[in-house]
Design an enzyme around this catalytic site. Sequence first.
Site, mmCIF file in Angstrom:
data_model
loop_
_atom_site.group_PDB
_atom_site.id
_atom_site.type_symbol
_atom_site.label_atom_id
_atom_site.label_comp_id
_atom_site.label_asym_id
_atom_site.label_seq_id
_atom_site.Cartn_x
_atom_site.Cartn_y
_atom_site.Cartn_z
ATOM 1 N N THR A 51 37.118 148.930 10.760
ATOM 2 C CA THR A 51 38.191 148.192 9.416
ATOM 3 C C THR A 51 38.573 147.272 9.095
ATOM 4 O O THR A 51 38.565 146.678 9.824
ATOM 5 C CB THR A 51 39.708 149.275 9.451
ATOM 6 O OG1 THR A 51 40.286 148.886 8.472
ATOM 7 C CG2 THR A 51 40.379 149.182 10.874
ATOM 8 N N ASP A 52 39.089 146.946 7.857
ATOM 9 C CA ASP A 52 38.742 145.458 7.226
ATOM 10 C C ASP A 52 40.555 145.115 7.538
ATOM 11 O O ASP A 52 40.769 143.557 7.481
ATOM 12 C CB ASP A 52 38.924 145.257 5.474
ATOM 13 C CG ASP A 52 39.952 146.410 4.711
ATOM 14 O OD1 ASP A 52 40.696 147.116 5.244
ATOM 15 O OD2 ASP A 52 39.771 146.046 3.742
ATOM 16 N N GLU A 53 41.299 146.299 8.185
ATOM 17 C CA GLU A 53 42.432 145.202 8.526
ATOM 18 C C GLU A 53 42.799 144.969 9.873
ATOM 19 O O GLU A 53 43.687 144.104 10.564
ATOM 20 C CB GLU A 53 43.510 146.747 8.989
ATOM 21 C CG GLU A 53 43.492 147.335 7.868
ATOM 22 C CD GLU A 53 45.010 148.317 8.232
ATOM 23 O OE1 GLU A 53 45.313 148.544 8.369
ATOM 24 O OE2 GLU A 53 45.312 149.437 7.143
ATOM 25 N N LYS A 57 42.212 149.357 17.083
ATOM 26 C CA LYS A 57 40.998 149.209 15.721
ATOM 27 C C LYS A 57 39.818 147.694 16.850
ATOM 28 O O LYS A 57 38.503 147.897 17.124
ATOM 29 C CB LYS A 57 41.045 149.523 14.888
ATOM 30 C CG LYS A 57 41.396 150.877 13.880
ATOM 31 C CD LYS A 57 40.255 151.959 14.621
ATOM 32 C CE LYS A 57 38.813 151.924 13.911
ATOM 33 N NZ LYS A 57 38.154 153.029 13.807
ATOM 34 N N TYR A 114 47.883 150.324 14.378
ATOM 35 C CA TYR A 114 47.190 151.039 14.508
ATOM 36 C C TYR A 114 45.529 150.006 14.173
ATOM 37 O O TYR A 114 44.580 150.235 15.102
ATOM 38 C CB TYR A 114 46.988 151.388 13.135
ATOM 39 C CG TYR A 114 45.680 151.872 12.414
ATOM 40 C CD1 TYR A 114 44.330 152.292 13.011
ATOM 41 C CD2 TYR A 114 45.208 151.104 11.133
ATOM 42 C CE1 TYR A 114 43.504 152.810 12.460
ATOM 43 C CE2 TYR A 114 44.068 151.067 11.007
ATOM 44 C CZ TYR A 114 42.504 152.064 11.384
ATOM 45 O OH TYR A 114 41.742 152.374 10.609
HETATM 46 P P1 NAD Z 1 41.598 160.687 9.778
HETATM 47 O O1 NAD Z 1 42.480 160.487 10.321
HETATM 48 O O2 NAD Z 1 41.176 161.358 8.085
HETATM 49 O O3 NAD Z 1 40.346 161.086 10.572
HETATM 50 C C1 NAD Z 1 40.312 160.881 11.832
HETATM 51 C C2 NAD Z 1 39.364 161.721 12.496
HETATM 52 O O4 NAD Z 1 39.450 162.064 14.440
HETATM 53 C C3 NAD Z 1 39.827 163.514 12.705
HETATM 54 O O5 NAD Z 1 39.399 164.308 12.318
HETATM 55 C C4 NAD Z 1 40.512 164.289 13.906
HETATM 56 O O6 NAD Z 1 41.078 165.166 14.397
HETATM 57 C C5 NAD Z 1 39.899 162.856 14.851
HETATM 58 N N1 NAD Z 1 40.084 162.521 15.885
HETATM 59 C C6 NAD Z 1 41.391 161.420 16.558
HETATM 60 N N2 NAD Z 1 41.180 161.344 17.989
HETATM 61 C C7 NAD Z 1 40.522 162.203 18.162
HETATM 62 C C8 NAD Z 1 39.370 162.086 19.723
HETATM 63 N N3 NAD Z 1 40.055 161.552 20.407
HETATM 64 N N4 NAD Z 1 38.728 162.849 19.941
HETATM 65 C C9 NAD Z 1 37.806 163.210 19.272
HETATM 66 N N5 NAD Z 1 38.382 162.834 17.971
HETATM 67 C C10 NAD Z 1 39.604 162.898 17.600
HETATM 68 O O7 NAD Z 1 40.548 159.195 9.939
HETATM 69 P P2 NAD Z 1 40.098 158.572 8.251
HETATM 70 O O8 NAD Z 1 40.279 157.705 7.694
HETATM 71 O O9 NAD Z 1 38.744 160.080 7.713
HETATM 72 O O10 NAD Z 1 39.061 157.468 9.430
HETATM 73 C C11 NAD Z 1 37.799 157.921 9.373
HETATM 74 C C12 NAD Z 1 37.384 156.824 10.534
HETATM 75 O O11 NAD Z 1 37.052 155.053 9.559
HETATM 76 C C13 NAD Z 1 38.021 155.922 11.070
HETATM 77 O O12 NAD Z 1 37.605 155.018 12.090
HETATM 78 C C14 NAD Z 1 39.297 154.582 10.445
HETATM 79 O O13 NAD Z 1 39.585 153.626 11.349
HETATM 80 C C15 NAD Z 1 38.079 153.861 9.873
HETATM 81 N N6 NAD Z 1 38.495 153.254 8.368
HETATM 82 C C16 NAD Z 1 39.361 154.749 7.854
HETATM 83 C C17 NAD Z 1 39.043 153.429 6.226
HETATM 84 C C18 NAD Z 1 40.332 154.453 5.357
HETATM 85 O O14 NAD Z 1 40.363 154.164 4.404
HETATM 86 N N7 NAD Z 1 40.965 155.993 5.723
HETATM 87 C C19 NAD Z 1 38.927 152.531 5.734
HETATM 88 C C20 NAD Z 1 38.257 152.096 7.103
HETATM 89 C C21 NAD Z 1 37.882 152.159 8.372
HETATM 90 O O1 DAU Z 2 42.369 149.189 4.950
HETATM 91 C C1 DAU Z 2 41.690 150.209 5.425
HETATM 92 C C2 DAU Z 2 42.535 150.696 5.869
HETATM 93 O O2 DAU Z 2 43.002 151.721 4.814
HETATM 94 C C3 DAU Z 2 41.807 152.045 7.366
HETATM 95 O O3 DAU Z 2 41.555 151.550 7.757
HETATM 96 C C4 DAU Z 2 43.339 153.435 7.389
HETATM 97 O O4 DAU Z 2 42.709 153.686 8.005
HETATM 98 C C5 DAU Z 2 43.645 153.532 6.284
HETATM 99 O O5 DAU Z 2 45.010 153.969 6.392
HETATM 100 C C6 DAU Z 2 44.318 152.925 5.481
HETATM 101 O O6 DAU Z 2 45.302 151.975 6.159
HETATM 102 P P1 DAU Z 2 46.942 151.623 4.573
HETATM 103 O O7 DAU Z 2 47.623 150.889 5.492
HETATM 104 O O8 DAU Z 2 46.646 150.679 3.880
HETATM 105 O O9 DAU Z 2 46.654 152.673 4.140
HETATM 106 P P2 DAU Z 2 48.297 153.385 3.522
HETATM 107 O O10 DAU Z 2 47.851 154.828 2.154
HETATM 108 O O11 DAU Z 2 48.558 154.009 4.070
HETATM 109 O O12 DAU Z 2 48.953 153.004 2.712
HETATM 110 C C7 DAU Z 2 48.009 152.115 0.944
HETATM 111 C C8 DAU Z 2 49.172 151.337 0.874
HETATM 112 O O13 DAU Z 2 50.517 152.017 0.392
HETATM 113 C C9 DAU Z 2 49.608 150.279 2.288
HETATM 114 O O14 DAU Z 2 49.535 148.685 1.525
HETATM 115 C C10 DAU Z 2 51.532 150.770 1.780
HETATM 116 C C11 DAU Z 2 51.558 151.420 0.548
HETATM 117 N N1 DAU Z 2 52.197 152.708 0.543
HETATM 118 C C12 DAU Z 2 51.808 153.381 1.247
HETATM 119 C C13 DAU Z 2 52.298 154.975 1.440
HETATM 120 C C14 DAU Z 2 51.481 155.918 2.287
HETATM 121 C C15 DAU Z 2 53.342 153.147 0.052
HETATM 122 O O15 DAU Z 2 53.902 152.146 -1.087
HETATM 123 N N2 DAU Z 2 53.866 154.371 0.079
HETATM 124 C C16 DAU Z 2 53.396 155.246 0.474
HETATM 125 O O16 DAU Z 2 54.399 156.257 0.530
#
Ligand code: NAD
Ligand code: DAU
Length: 341
Positions: free
Chosen positions: A125-127, A157, A153
């Site tokens: 992730t970019d985080e 990562k 988190y």
């Molecule tokens: P999500 O939370 O929606 O899904 C995570 C999945 O992993 C779920 O299906 C969960 O059951 C499974 N899981 C959790 N622990 C496990 C374990 N121990 N063994 C097997 N399965 C397990 O997550 P997402 O938002 O789809 O993100 C997927 C990946 O992409 C993550 O690695 C996250 O860090 C990365 N990522 C997410 C974002 C974003 O914006 N959501 C951006 C960049 C990278």
């Molecule tokens: O940048 C990639 C990441 O983006 C992934 O690695 C993470 O898995 C994914 O959850 C996401 O992280 P963020 O913390 O950026 O996403 P989130 O949707 O939780 O929040 C987005 C922004 O909105 C953040 O600045 C916090 C804010 N926020 C979030 C929630 C849930 C609010 O202001 N109110 C809210 O209720």
Amino acid sequence: MKNLLVTGGAGFIGSNFVKYILNNTEYNVINFDKLTYAGNLENLSDIENNERYKFVKADICNQDEVKKTIEENNIDTIVNFAAESHVDRSILGAREFVVTNVLGTQVLLDCAKEFKLKKFLQVSTDEVYGSLPEDDKSIKFTEETPLASNSPYSSSKAGADLLCRAYFHTHNLPVLITRCSNNYGPYQFPEKLIPLMIAKAIDGEKLPVYGDGKNVRDWLYVDDHCSGILAVLEKGKNGDVYNIGGNNEWYNIDIVKLILKLLGKPEDNITYVKDRPGHDRRYAIDSSKIMNELGWAPKYQFPEGIEKTIQWYRDNEQWWRKVMSGEYLKYYEKNYSSKIS
Ligand code: NAD
Ligand code: DAU
């Protein structure tokens, strides 16, 4: 590359990726997922009988289960999505994040090494780069930006990301790492900003905006993340990192106002609440490496992607209502009970 082990394939991006692969390649997909609260097999109900798809309910921390699955399915490639992914939850308790994100990745890397797999792609992730200054928009994360994660988190990562680097350098494992910005699209768990705000807006509830609402995120439609991962899998250089992003920065407050506008709702319910501790101010991704070296480009512009997403949540109200009520947790038992041994 023929048989892909996709871990975390029942989550938001993982389930979109499983479908993307079935629709756009000839690879077989074994979805290996523990089904935590974030895993929802209903996301995959339309392809669960596809002959190129199989589901295994298991934990990436369990080495025996990973090995067995690799052997039984002749796996040659791992794409690791499995993770605890929500920053707010990691602030409440970091343990599960370290266990799954760090130890789980180490287990997968060891198995990939033992079975001499052809590719291991870590979905990072970019985080991991931390936070950018908000006043200079010319500064973005490049693959050379030092890792400076700020939340439990993102630190878990970053740990996984560095372990992948170590297995490439120490063991010559064919590892690839992608670092993507914030995704949005269908099947995103309604604890994350965009689906949460859509659901609350539809229900006329208060919309909680953290702090001053001026934190910036760089949004990418989930299918574009999937196409980026596939490009890296097929054409990436082993040991390399690839940023993926849409060059699409938004203040949180503007995203919330846009959602309300597109849903035809007033702004009265916007409520500023206490800020997230350690809240990263700005993320912005420089994707020039993947664009120039691998020819990847996002397909969806934000106006189209966000409209498509809002329409999806409108058309699939029962999907997110079942998630919010907890009914989705029964899907596995109900639909897979005959297959549980
Ligand atoms: P999500 O939370 O929606 O899904 C995570 C999945 O992993 C779920 O299906 C969960 O059951 C499974 N899981 C959790 N622990 C496990 C374990 N121990 N063994 C097997 N399965 C397990 O997550 P997402 O938002 O789809 O993100 C997927 C990946 O992409 C993550 O690695 C996250 O860090 C990365 N990522 C997410 C974002 C974003 O914006 N959501 C951006 C960049 C990278
Ligand atoms: O940048 C990639 C990441 O983006 C992934 O690695 C993470 O898995 C994914 O959850 C996401 O992280 P963020 O913390 O950026 O996403 P989130 O949707 O939780 O929040 C987005 C922004 O909105 C953040 O600045 C916090 C804010 N926020 C979030 C929630 C849930 C609010 O202001 N109110 C809210 O209720």
